[in-house]
Design an enzyme around this catalytic site. Structure first.
Site, short mmCIF file in Angstrom:
data_model
loop_
_atom_site.label_atom_id
_atom_site.label_comp_id
_atom_site.label_asym_id
_atom_site.label_seq_id
_atom_site.Cartn_x
_atom_site.Cartn_y
_atom_site.Cartn_z
N SER A 244 1.59 5.96 -6.45
CA SER A 244 2.03 5.31 -5.22
C SER A 244 2.36 6.36 -4.19
CB SER A 244 3.28 4.46 -5.49
OG SER A 244 3.89 4.09 -4.26
N TYR B 133 11.32 4.07 -9.50
CA TYR B 133 9.88 3.89 -9.31
C TYR B 133 9.22 5.18 -8.82
CZ TYR B 133 5.64 1.38 -7.73
OH TYR B 133 4.36 0.94 -7.53
#
Lengths: 77, 245
Positions: free
Chosen positions: B139, B152
């Site tokens: 990401s 995350y």
């Protein structure tokens, strides 16, 4: 020459691409046969499949030479 | 352009928007695909849409034993796993000071540790075949950080270091390990954002729009292809210019 030793040698010759006469019992995979650490992992995998055995990591670490492999496999099959 | 005829691909998180698009793209290029995820309904729907060469292999990657079992199931269904796309991921967002051990651990377990386990299990077949592709979906926040996503971002950044290390180890065996780092992609997850939130996000994207799942899938298709055999340890950023890293 036992059958196990012959089969071990065949795998080593095929996998490492070395001359058959260099694959003697005292030959070290890394020092004499030019294997790198990943080759030794692959050899152990190949032995496991050929002989239908499980070679645990701590045992795999002790398999340094062709003779070591033959001895271990003889005890495991 | 890229031909994956005769190749087999396992895509985790295939019940989601991005994972589904990835599976569809690999399948369209000729690959046999195994679709994994926790929700079986959407997986079967996707498999039905794709038709032949599509298998459903459900797995819950928050369970430690699931990873090795999944590779076994996928190889059983397809004969091998030539391409592994680690796309499955979860979020448990919270401000750092409020984040629980559980929120941290769950995200690390699914987004990082399960990728380690899946890759380890898949490597055996790839080593024997002297060919393999591992593509990890990371990401943009793994590179930039993001408030509320300490867990995350840590997992996604962790994937990058893990991928590079593994890429070193297996490069000589014809196996490549790369990452694709999406920016903001229009999925069910981003549909929930308010117009105000969306406006703020779009203001940070030079392209002026969100990405489409198909644009992530195209990057994965490239990295899975024979043509990308000399690309390894790389991260392909697909983010409309949001972060040029």
């Amino acid at each position: 020459m036992s059958d196990i030793a012959d089969r071990v040698k065949k795998i080593v010759v095929e996998h490492l691409g070395v001359e058959e006469d260099k694959v003697v019992e005292s030959a070290s995979f890394i020092d004499d046969l030019g294997a790198d650490s990943l080759d030794t992992v692959e050899l152990v995998m190949a032995f496991e499949e050929e002989f239908g055995i499980e070679i645990p990591d701590d045992a795999a670490e002790t398999i340094q030479t062709v003779g070591d492999a033959v001895t271990f496999i003889k005890g495991a099959v | 352009m890229f031909d994956l005829t005769g190749k087999t691909a396992l895509v985790t998180g295939a019940s989601g928007g991005i994972g589904g698009a990835i599976a569809a793209a690999l399948h369209a290029a000729g690959a046999t695909v195994a679709l994994s995820g926790t929700r079986e309904g959407p997986l079967h729907d996707l498999a039905a849409t794709l038709g032949e060469r599509a298998h459903v292999v459900p797995a819950n990657l928050s369970e430690p034993e699931a990873a090795a079992g999944l590779i076994k199931d996928a190889a059983g269904a397809m004969g091998s796993v030539d391409i592994l796309v680690n796309n499955a991921g979860i979020t448990r967002d919270n401000l750092f000071m409020r984040m629980s051990d559980e929120e941290w651990a769950q995200v690390l377990e699914v987004n990082l540790t399960s990728v380690f386990r899946l890759s380890r299990a898949a490597l055996r077949g790839m080593m024997k075949a002297r060919w393999g592709r591992i593509v990890n979906i990371t990401s943009v926040v793994g590179a930039t950080g993001n408030p509320g996503q300490g867990n995350y971002a840590a997992a996604k950044a962790g994937l990058v270091g893990m991928s590079k290390s593994l890429a070193y180890e297996v490069a000589s065996r014809g196996i490549t390990v790369n990452c694709v780092a999406p920016g903001f992609i229009a999925t069910a997850m981003t549909d929930k954002l308010t117009p105000d939130q969306k406006g703020k996000i779009l203001g940070q994207i030079p392209a002026g729009r969100m990405g489409a799942p198909e644009e992530i899938a195209a990057a994965v298709l490239y990295l899975s292809s024979p043509e990308a055999g000399y690309v390894t340890g790389a991260t392909l950023h697909v983010n409309g210019g949001m972060a040029m890293v």
